[in-house]
Design an enzyme around this catalytic site. Structure first.
Site, short mmCIF file in Angstrom:
data_model
loop_
_atom_site.label_atom_id
_atom_site.label_comp_id
_atom_site.label_asym_id
_atom_site.label_seq_id
_atom_site.Cartn_x
_atom_site.Cartn_y
_atom_site.Cartn_z
N ARG A 1 11.10 -2.70 11.15
CA ARG A 1 10.02 -2.21 12.02
C ARG A 1 9.70 -3.25 13.09
O ARG A 1 9.66 -4.45 12.79
CB ARG A 1 8.76 -1.93 11.18
CG ARG A 1 8.83 -0.62 10.44
CD ARG A 1 7.70 -0.40 9.47
NE ARG A 1 6.40 -0.89 9.89
CZ ARG A 1 5.28 -0.73 9.18
NH1 ARG A 1 5.33 -0.08 8.02
NH2 ARG A 1 4.14 -1.20 9.59
N ARG B 1 -0.97 -9.17 13.00
CA ARG B 1 -1.50 -8.18 12.05
C ARG B 1 -2.34 -8.86 10.97
O ARG B 1 -3.39 -8.35 10.58
CB ARG B 1 -0.34 -7.42 11.39
CG ARG B 1 0.34 -6.45 12.34
CD ARG B 1 1.69 -6.05 11.84
NE ARG B 1 1.62 -5.10 10.74
CZ ARG B 1 2.64 -4.84 9.92
NH1 ARG B 1 3.79 -5.48 10.06
NH2 ARG B 1 2.51 -3.94 8.97
N ARG C 1 -9.63 1.06 8.65
CA ARG C 1 -9.19 -0.32 8.83
C ARG C 1 -10.26 -1.18 9.49
O ARG C 1 -10.03 -2.34 9.78
CB ARG C 1 -7.95 -0.34 9.71
CG ARG C 1 -6.67 -0.70 8.93
CD ARG C 1 -5.56 -0.66 9.93
NE ARG C 1 -4.36 -1.33 9.57
CZ ARG C 1 -3.28 -0.73 9.06
NH1 ARG C 1 -3.30 0.52 8.73
NH2 ARG C 1 -2.17 -1.43 8.88
N ARG D 1 11.33 -7.10 4.96
CA ARG D 1 11.25 -5.66 4.69
C ARG D 1 12.21 -4.89 5.61
O ARG D 1 12.30 -5.16 6.80
CB ARG D 1 9.82 -5.18 4.93
CG ARG D 1 9.67 -3.69 4.74
CD ARG D 1 8.24 -3.32 4.49
NE ARG D 1 7.42 -3.37 5.69
CZ ARG D 1 6.13 -3.03 5.70
NH1 ARG D 1 5.52 -2.68 4.58
NH2 ARG D 1 5.44 -3.09 6.82
N LYS E 1 0.83 -1.21 0.00
CA LYS E 1 0.00 0.00 0.00
C LYS E 1 0.87 1.27 0.00
O LYS E 1 0.66 2.16 -0.81
CB LYS E 1 -0.91 0.04 1.24
CG LYS E 1 -1.89 -1.11 1.35
CD LYS E 1 -2.85 -0.88 2.51
CE LYS E 1 -2.23 -0.90 3.88
NZ LYS E 1 -1.70 -2.21 4.32
#
Ligand code: AMP
Length: 248
Positions: free
Chosen positions: A191, A202, A117, A156, A42
């Site tokens: 992160r 998540r 969300r 990531r 996103k």
């Protein structure tokens, strides 16, 4: 007046809200959103797409991370939820979005990333925009399979410079120098919510709480299905083609 506001702040807010409402009624802002599970790309898509649409990118995750870095009260509260892979409470998130939307950067509209969300947030956003005679124009839905999401999130690495925020992938898009952002040369970091326990929390929150938001916007949805091999540029081209009604 809100409980934590001084009289002067409340007057400023009301004046800004009135000016923005008038501006929105006259100038017809554009609001679109990019919707999809964590790791679906996103943020990367929004960074490319927002300038093409001529509107600002509003990522609630980025705004929370700015508050955390600045150690504000919102940042301190949000951090515990974010690190655990949970959603920040709705009242805090919606107040944050309302506050952000007062900034002139968003008066021409916004490309929402990571908001709404859940259904309550979607309804509150609709209500807020409808008051000024506007609403969400299109919802771009990124539909990515779960193995790819886990592969993307766990590999990531993110630029620690908040105004850059570029992301890399250790396998498919590594930085030229390990641990350093190619563009602004700041350090990269993982992160805290990109570690395995937080990733599975998540993804499960997304399936149970966020997925119904896709149905809320069903009539306005543009669905894109990127695979592991789809490049960022291909996703941008597919989205821009779909938004302009072309076939890719
Ligand atoms: P993101 O950068 O979009 O993956 O967001 C990172 C984290 O910020 C999420 O896992 C949530 O903890 C929090 N967050 C971002 N957007 C929202 C939202 N709309 N509602 C609640 N929490 C959010």
């Amino acid at each position: 007046m809100k409980s934590n506001e001084t009289r002067v702040d409340a007057l400023k807010r009301v004046a800004l809200e009135t000016a923005r409402r008038l501006y929105w009624c006259i100038r017809r802002p554009r609001f679109l959103e990019v919707f999809g599970p964590p790791g679906s790309g996103k943020g990367t898509l929004c960074k490319e797409l927002a300038p093409l649409l001529g509107i600002a990118h509003l990522s609630t995750g980025d705004v929370f991370r700015r508050h955390i870095a600045a150690q504000t009260s919102v940042g301190r509260l949000a951090k515990s939820y974010i690190d655990a892979g949970q959603l920040v409470p709705d009242d805090v998130t919606v107040a944050l979005v309302r506050q952000e939307l007062l900034r002139p950067a968003y008066w021409k509209g916004a490309l929402f990333d990571g908001f709404p969300r859940n259904l309550l947030q979607a309804e509150l956003l609709d209500e807020l925009l409808a008051k000024s005679g506007t609403g969400i124009e299109r919802a771009i839905v990124l539909d990515v399979d779960e193995d790819t999401l886990v592969w993307r999130l766990s590999n990531r690495r993110t630029c620690s410079n908040q105004s850059c925020g570029r992301t890399y992938h250790l396998q498919s898009k590594p930085p030229q120098v390990p641990g350093i952002c190619d563009v602004c040369k700041s350090a990269l970091y993982q992160r805290p919510d990109d570690v395995p326990e937080a990733i599975s929390a998540r993804l499960s929150t997304y399936r149970t709480v966020s997925e119904p938001v896709g149905n809320f916007y069903a009539g306005k949805a543009v669905v894109i299905k990127p695979t592991r091999d789809t490049t960022e540029q291909e996703v941008v081209s597919q989205v821009t083609a779909a938004l302009s009604g072309r076939r890719e």
